[in-house]
Write an enzyme that holds these catalytic residues in place. Structure first.
Site, PDB file in Angstrom:
ATOM      1  N   VAL A  19       0.470  -1.286   0.255  1.00  0.00           N
ATOM      2  CA  VAL A  19      -0.440  -0.172  -0.042  1.00  0.00           C
ATOM      3  C   VAL A  19       0.534   1.018   0.005  1.00  0.00           C
ATOM      4  O   VAL A  19       0.891   2.164  -0.858  1.00  0.00           O
ATOM      5  CB  VAL A  19      -0.627   0.195   1.277  1.00  0.00           C
ATOM      6  CG1 VAL A  19      -1.280   1.251   1.492  1.00  0.00           C
ATOM      7  CG2 VAL A  19      -2.202  -1.401   1.690  1.00  0.00           C
ATOM      8  N   ASP A  37      10.356   3.359   6.550  1.00  0.00           N
ATOM      9  CA  ASP A  37      10.366   2.035   7.066  1.00  0.00           C
ATOM     10  C   ASP A  37      11.390   1.270   8.409  1.00  0.00           C
ATOM     11  O   ASP A  37      12.177   1.538   7.787  1.00  0.00           O
ATOM     12  CB  ASP A  37       9.689   0.788   5.885  1.00  0.00           C
ATOM     13  CG  ASP A  37       9.105  -0.394   6.116  1.00  0.00           C
ATOM     14  OD1 ASP A  37       8.494  -0.816   5.665  1.00  0.00           O
ATOM     15  OD2 ASP A  37       9.862  -1.408   6.430  1.00  0.00           O
ATOM     16  N   ARG A  42      14.748  -3.782   2.926  1.00  0.00           N
ATOM     17  CA  ARG A  42      12.860  -3.388   2.448  1.00  0.00           C
ATOM     18  C   ARG A  42      13.628  -1.742   1.922  1.00  0.00           C
ATOM     19  O   ARG A  42      13.576  -1.783   0.420  1.00  0.00           O
ATOM     20  CB  ARG A  42      11.667  -3.352   3.256  1.00  0.00           C
ATOM     21  CG  ARG A  42      10.966  -2.566   2.842  1.00  0.00           C
ATOM     22  CD  ARG A  42      10.274  -2.783   1.314  1.00  0.00           C
ATOM     23  NE  ARG A  42       9.292  -2.619   0.327  1.00  0.00           N
ATOM     24  CZ  ARG A  42       8.641  -3.076  -0.599  1.00  0.00           C
ATOM     25  NH1 ARG A  42       9.561  -3.585  -1.497  1.00  0.00           N
ATOM     26  NH2 ARG A  42       7.815  -1.552  -0.582  1.00  0.00           N
ATOM     27  N   THR A  87      -2.584  -4.372   8.738  1.00  0.00           N
ATOM     28  CA  THR A  87      -3.591  -4.684   9.938  1.00  0.00           C
ATOM     29  C   THR A  87      -3.897  -5.865   9.920  1.00  0.00           C
ATOM     30  O   THR A  87      -5.212  -6.464   9.400  1.00  0.00           O
ATOM     31  CB  THR A  87      -4.729  -4.191  10.720  1.00  0.00           C
ATOM     32  OG1 THR A  87      -4.783  -3.536   9.234  1.00  0.00           O
ATOM     33  CG2 THR A  87      -4.580  -2.443  10.523  1.00  0.00           C
ATOM     34  N   THR A 124      -6.323  -0.892   7.299  1.00  0.00           N
ATOM     35  CA  THR A 124      -7.494  -1.266   7.524  1.00  0.00           C
ATOM     36  C   THR A 124      -7.479  -1.135   9.180  1.00  0.00           C
ATOM     37  O   THR A 124      -7.117  -2.028   9.478  1.00  0.00           O
ATOM     38  CB  THR A 124      -8.101  -2.850   7.089  1.00  0.00           C
ATOM     39  OG1 THR A 124      -7.819  -2.246   5.463  1.00  0.00           O
ATOM     40  CG2 THR A 124      -9.767  -3.522   6.790  1.00  0.00           C
ATOM     41  N   CYS A 264      -6.660  -8.991   2.596  1.00  0.00           N
ATOM     42  CA  CYS A 264      -7.846  -8.016   2.576  1.00  0.00           C
ATOM     43  C   CYS A 264      -9.258  -9.036   3.003  1.00  0.00           C
ATOM     44  O   CYS A 264      -9.400  -9.143   4.122  1.00  0.00           O
ATOM     45  CB  CYS A 264      -8.091  -7.275   0.983  1.00  0.00           C
ATOM     46  SG  CYS A 264      -6.389  -6.116   1.589  1.00  0.00           S
ATOM     47  N   ARG A 329       1.521 -13.823   2.280  1.00  0.00           N
ATOM     48  CA  ARG A 329       0.737 -13.124   3.133  1.00  0.00           C
ATOM     49  C   ARG A 329      -0.531 -14.138   3.588  1.00  0.00           C
ATOM     50  O   ARG A 329      -1.504 -13.689   2.169  1.00  0.00           O
ATOM     51  CB  ARG A 329       0.013 -11.980   3.205  1.00  0.00           C
ATOM     52  CG  ARG A 329       1.911 -11.006   3.930  1.00  0.00           C
ATOM     53  CD  ARG A 329       1.306  -9.634   3.883  1.00  0.00           C
ATOM     54  NE  ARG A 329       1.022  -8.776   2.817  1.00  0.00           N
ATOM     55  CZ  ARG A 329       0.488  -7.612   2.654  1.00  0.00           C
ATOM     56  NH1 ARG A 329       0.651  -7.127   3.424  1.00  0.00           N
ATOM     57  NH2 ARG A 329       0.181  -7.579   1.336  1.00  0.00           N
TER      58      ARG A 329
END
Length: 439
Positions: A19, A37, A42, A87, A124, A264, A329
């Protein structure tokens, strides 16, 4: 605080995953943007132009003015902070707000008294988290006052990994703020980066709620299709044949059966159900859909087991949670693998996009990495393994969907099974003797 924004407006994006990174890159085209981050590896990769999520191309990343850092102090003085951390849910499917609260504390540590910075959440959450949990935590850690020193906003993310059409610079962006001035400032911010325009939600809670029902709605619809697929299995029908016929009706909603994972659809409904239960409401439909979808991996494993011999060698093609992305994930393919292993079968797994180290760390799975390892090479070359008793097409990556009947047949024994979960080979003519199964 004014509603005016310009090139000197400083924006800090907190979290550079699926995102945050695409958002930070498009924001950097218009504003002085910092991407923060906590993962040094990363950030180092991004500085070299490598995005392991494959959401931002190397050339675009290298050309971007985005400033990358792991030092939150470099975010001090930002006019707008945008929190885009994950989240997830824990092992009991309870919302895990630790990442978002940790990010909140990081932001709080660099807020400036009287600056009127806006802290926007894209993660979220269930309705109320931004104002009832994040706001007070920002005040507690910073010692500042919400509504005076800083303000809150919420704009739900709508990133669909691997989707090159509905990108962050093309979608309609839902925005919300704690007062009209914040709302208009966010309208200017997000409106400058997307051609899809902005939608001003009535409140922060309404925007939070919109996000969770977007994915809960899809989850419930897929659960219905999964349930009827189970019924059709008992009748001897393929759900795909039925859906193809039903789909000719103008208002039939087109959903497909299969595994529902990812960060999601497989997670967000639990945020809504958790809040509902806190309020004393039993979310029957939402949780029924979750039970069906969470059980699909084991159901598929059981169906395959019934069609192969004991102690079979099985090849699973694909481990990521969806096609053509490297995202592992919450992949439900692991449920199929564990189910087959529980039945005593020896399972090998191939995925051309997944990171081997991540697959091993997350699921204990050692990936076959080369095409030759699964007999997909040229027939004239020596293969390194014998054909498998069963091949499970779990994720319809393009590399699998484009395989020929000959390539598929070389993977499986002459009397073996091809289990095609997503129906990507349903029209393929395989040699006589090879058995087939699909939802």
């Amino acid at each position: 605080m004014t509603a005016q924004l310009g090139p000197k407006t400083k924006v800090a994006v907190i979290g550079l995953g699926y995102v945050g990174l695409p958002l930070a890159v498009v924001l950097a085209r218009h504003f002085d943007t910092i991407g923060f981050d906590i993962n040094q590896t990363r950030v180092d990769e991004l500085r070299k132009g490598h995005d392991r999520t494959d959401e931002v191309e190397a050339a675009v990343l290298r050309a971007s003015s985005l400033h990358l850092t792991t030092n939150v102090e470099e975010c001090r003085g930002a006019d707008i902070f945008i929190v885009t951390v994950p989240t997830p849910v824990d092992e009991t499917n309870t919302p895990d707000l630790r990442p978002v609260m940790s990010a909140t504390r990081s932001v709080a540590s660099v807020l400036t008294p009287g600056a009127g910075a806006i802290v926007v959440y894209e993660s979220t959450v269930y309705p109320g988290v931004t104002e009832d949990m994040c706001g007070p935590e920002l005040e507690r850690v910073s010692g500042l006052k919400r509504g005076v020193d800083f303000f809150l906003g919420y704009s739900p993310e709508r990133i669909n990994p691997g989707d090159r059409e509905h990108t962050v610079d093309r979608i309609t962006k839902v925005i919300s703020g704690e007062n009209p001035e914040v709302l208009e400032k966010l309208a200017t911010l997000y409106g400058s980066v997307t051609s899809g325009g902005v939608f001003r939600a009535k409140s922060i809670k309404a925007a939070e709620a919109a996000k969770v029902i977007e994915n809960a709605q899809r989850d419930i619809n897929i659960a219905f299709i999964n349930e009827v697929a189970m019924i059709f299995q008992k009748i001897g029908l393929s759900a795909y044949d039925v859906l193809e016929a039903a789909g000719t009706k103008w208002n039939f909603l087109k959903f497909s059966p299969g595994l529902v994972g990812g960060h999601c659809i497989g997670v967000d409904p639990y945020y809504l159900s958790f809040r509902a239960q806190e309020l004393g409401h039993d979310p029957e439909v939402i949780l029924a859909g979750r039970r069906i979808n969470d059980g699909m991996g084991r159901y598929i494993a059981d169906c395959i087991h019934q069609r192969i011999g004991a102690n079979s060698r099985v090849l699973v093609l694909g481990l990521t949670f969806k096609e053509n992305v490297p995202d592992l994930r919450n992949s439900k393919v692991i449920d199929v693998i564990r189910g087959l292993e529980a039945h005593g079968h020896k399972v090998r797994v191939h995925d051309p996009l997944a990171d081997g180290d991540e697959a091993h760390e997350e699921y204990g799975v050692t990936l076959l990495r080369r095409m030759a390892d699964i007999r997909m090479d040229d027939p004239s070359r020596a293969a390194e393994t014998e054909p498998f008793d069963a091949v499970v097409a779990a994720v319809p990556h393009n590399v699998y969907a484009q395989m020929s009947a000959e390539q598929v047949a070389r993977l499986v024994k002459a009397d073996g099974l091809v289990a095609d979960i997503k129906g990507m080979w349903r029209h393929m003519e395989l040699p006589n003797g090879i058995h087939r199964w699909q939802l």
